[in-house]
Design an enzyme around this catalytic site. Structure first.
Site, PDB file in Angstrom:
ATOM      1  N   GLU A  50      -6.153  -6.219  10.676  1.00 60.02           N
ATOM      2  CA  GLU A  50      -5.553  -7.334   9.941  1.00 60.02           C
ATOM      3  C   GLU A  50      -6.235  -8.644  10.329  1.00 60.02           C
ATOM      4  O   GLU A  50      -6.844  -8.754  11.391  1.00 60.02           O
ATOM      5  CB  GLU A  50      -4.060  -7.458  10.317  1.00 60.02           C
ATOM      6  N   LYS A  58       5.860   2.749  18.088  1.00 57.71           N
ATOM      7  CA  LYS A  58       5.801   4.193  17.809  1.00 57.71           C
ATOM      8  C   LYS A  58       6.155   4.999  19.056  1.00 57.71           C
ATOM      9  O   LYS A  58       6.853   6.010  18.987  1.00 57.71           O
ATOM     10  CB  LYS A  58       4.412   4.556  17.301  1.00 57.71           C
ATOM     11  N   THR A  78       0.820  -1.205   0.000  1.00 60.66           N
ATOM     12  CA  THR A  78       0.000   0.000   0.000  1.00 60.66           C
ATOM     13  C   THR A  78       0.858   1.261   0.000  1.00 60.66           C
ATOM     14  O   THR A  78       0.650   2.174  -0.797  1.00 60.66           O
ATOM     15  CB  THR A  78      -0.889   0.016   1.268  1.00 60.66           C
ATOM     16  N   ASP A 110       2.226  -2.429  18.046  1.00 61.43           N
ATOM     17  CA  ASP A 110       2.451  -1.361  17.060  1.00 61.43           C
ATOM     18  C   ASP A 110       2.545   0.001  17.755  1.00 61.43           C
ATOM     19  O   ASP A 110       3.447   0.796  17.470  1.00 61.43           O
ATOM     20  CB  ASP A 110       1.298  -1.387  16.049  1.00 61.43           C
TER      21      ASP A 110
END
Lengths: 450, 450
Positions: free
Chosen positions: B204, B219, B26, B215
């Site tokens: 997902e 970050k 993507t 995730d």
């Protein structure tokens, strides 16, 4: 890429960057404090020390809470343009003309990088100053000129540099936002709240630069120039302030599901650029409607990135000094971006579209005699100009016990239109104002999605 | 300053910057589309054209909506590290190990600038990669790794570089925020809403990286490293996801005036750095509580700048491509900043403080048998550990018409504590869980000001 030892990496120049500061008001004194308090952080981030070596201000004796010992004092700020012991001129005097403009011009002409917090100067003379900076091959930076501590200029000019921005703006004046928030929360009138803001130091003794929208317009013109890569002629920005907002408007806005904010808005259209500052009704659930008090918010929207909002303190010693110092760190590292984000070759100022070309939804509040046929007369005018209505509010007048109040007291009538061209709205409003049943000037506030 | 032709001004290098893109998912396909659609904007902003000349991906035949004619195709992404026809490697493969790590390492070792969107790689191997980049004197940039289209890295590393930041974090995972928003709005259970999010493409097939907080932790570790100028050991970040949040918690939170958000939070304390990701109760009026759906928000707070919040799209083709392209524009102009904002000389990873050192207010939800003495037992345990209560909610059970439900049905009991050390809370909760009247594990959610 690595041949020049760049890449922002270690091993480069470690000699101090020497700063001359013109203007020791709130921001100037704040900068000196910040650079001293955060000396080692700044040196780490800049890759070398950043030290103030010279200052210029009017009154040498005033206590500013900073020790000026060891600094070269100039009574004439212009001397900073040529003081051999400084590398960068920081202009914190303010004002679009006079000594501030002369100093920045002279410094750039002398090939000296300039950092300024002067929104009026950049908004009005930015095109000319950009050409000077480019000719000299030195940076002219002004992160502190827009939205104080919010790194809005960096975000728009660098962070969003790859996108085609279609919209930029936001809540750009903390004084107005404070006043509007206090009016909404307390139900008090503009004049009352302004007087309180003055007492608290949130508004100047002469508040016109703030409350008439001029300060926000300076910032909007700068943001628009950065977003669209081309300076916008300041004189073409449409500006309305908040003096005409009535406590009634805040009440009606709430009833309709809106809040009222003074927004600066620039938009890229097929036929040109809109750049305007005026009060807006924004839906109360919109993120920008939640930004209250002295806080600022900058909104940007691009074809690829979608919509961003940055919120924080738009003024004050600490936030503004942080922005000036960030510019200095970029310069110390040798990082720079052209003033308007691109080379000024062939770059002329763009005139923003005239008000008649705006295309908005409108809130109208009329003061009308409460008698039969008024609504029919008003709506007939709107129909004649092709303005269609989305909603209308009219509260029956309170029953009066006073027998002398017999005939046609005045009541507010609120109308909300669908999207329509402002040229039609202007003419329709002139006709409506002239109707015998309408008392005084209608109030008109544009409606924005936020 | 002007001698090297810098200052981001015109007249410099106008040869194209040639890009090799590894990974055409993507983001990779989005980057190619963006650089083509905005070709002239990017060239103006970069001072020179930026062109993709080579790509590497697994399947050459897949239709990605982009024309690959004229581009060099590499089956092996590693070849990009040495392809003589590219200047910058863009790594969009993902994953902390494997080919992504090998490619970035090889490219830096070859003295080639690298742009990546790979949060896991930077969070886990950022210290080592920074040293490599510094040794080679080339930039390693990763704006797209945190909060997608929000220029959060630029804001923290450059915009706030002069301030001593005390706090950074925010809503860093759009999937979790979407799920929590939908749970709150619909009253549905986590599993239902997750299944819907998967069907809509917001989650997902294997959602664990998102819903278990990993995730967001990647970050957060990056943001903390930038804010505090030193990489944070990823393994020391305390991580809890959102699977355990019950629809009941959202209901009670609302009743108490809060919303529940998965936040990443890093804080500078006297005794070290806190870095943690977990669900939080935040006051419903706090700006971050208003950030709903797939949107991200990054909050930073500094001694001088005060509190900032940046809000926008944290993922998706357009926003992420915009961030990658912004990094490329910086590189094209020769602008760079060290990976962690300062030279890595003597810079070692810092271990975040252990969970026991946290000091928070806590929301506790117990499932208890509805019989006399339960509250006394629970509150006695809290008293023993020095935990004081701010409020308590217990709703009487609904009167039952079912005569078989006679004795001690279970009811939720909600307690809100004053600020207390988490070590005490952990021990108190173990004791509370062991009380005969308490059924199952107590739920504990930390409370943050937002």
């Amino acid at each position: 890429m690595s041949a020049d030892g760049k890449g922002g990496q270690a091993g480069g120049d470690t000699t101090p960057l020497r700063i001359g500061v013109a203007g020791l008001g709130t921001v100037g004194a704040g900068l000196v404090k910040l650079l001293r308090a955060n000396e080692s952080i700044v040196a780490d981030r800049a890759g070398r020390p950043i030290v103030v070596t010279a200052v210029a201000a009017r009154d040498r004796t005033r206590d500013r809470g900073i020790d000026l010992a060891g600094l070269t004092w100039h009574d004439d700020a212009l001397a900073l343009a040529h003081d051999p012991d400084i590398d960068v001129v920081v202009e914190l005097i303010g004002g679009a003309e006079g000594i501030a403009r002369r100093l920045v011009t002279a410094a750039l002409q002398a090939g000296r990088p300039v950092v300024t917090a002067n929104k009026a100067l950049v908004a009005i003379h930015g095109a000319e100053l950009a050409a000077l900076a480019e000719r000299a091959g030195v940076p002219l930076t002004f992160e502190a000129a827009v939205a104080g501590g919010i790194p809005a200029i960096k975000a728009v000019r660098e962070g969003l540099a790859a996108d085609r921005l279609v919209r930029v703006g936001g809540i750009l004046n903390g004084t107005c936002n404070y006043i509007m928030t206090a009016m909404r929360e307390s139900g008090r009138a503009f004049a009352d709240v302004l007087a309180e803001a003055q007492a608290l130091g949130y508004a100047e003794a002469d508040p016109s630069t703030d409350v008439d929208g001029i300060d926000a317009a300076h910032k909007l013109a700068i943001l628009a120039g950065l977003a669209f890569g081309r300076p916008v002629a300041f004189s073409s920005v449409h500006v309305e302030g908040i003096r005409a907002i009535d406590a009634l408007d805040l009440t009606f806005a709430r009833e309709l599901g809106y809040r009222i904010k003074l927004l600066g808005l620039a938009r890229r259209r097929e036929d040109g650029i809109e750049a305007r500052v005026h009060p807006c009704l924004v839906p109360e659930r919109a993120p920008i409607a939640q930004v209250d008090g002295v806080f600022n918010a900058v909104v940007a929207e691009g074809a690829f990135v979608g919509r961003l909002m940055l919120e924080g303190r738009g003024a004050g010693e600490g936030p503004t000094a942080t922005a000036v110092a960030a510019d200095l760190i970029d310069i110390a590292r040798g990082n720079a971006v052209p003033v308007w984000g691109r080379s000024t070759d062939g770059l002329t100022q763009v005139e923003a579209l005239p008000r008649a070309a705006f295309n908005e939804e409108y809130y109208l509040r009329l003061n009308v005699h409460d008698r039969p046929g008024v609504i029919a007369d008003v709506t007939a005018v709107l129909r004649d100009y092709g303005v269609s209505l989305r909603s209308m509010l009219q509260h029956g007048r309170a029953a009066s016990d006073d027998p002398t109040v017999a005939d046609a007291p005045s009541v507010p009538l609120v109308l909300v239109t669908h999207r329509t061209r402002e040229s039609a709205m202007i003419e329709a409003l002139a006709r409506i104002a002239a109707l015998p049943a309408v008392i005084g000037d209608p109030a008109m506030i544009r409606i924005e999605a936020g």
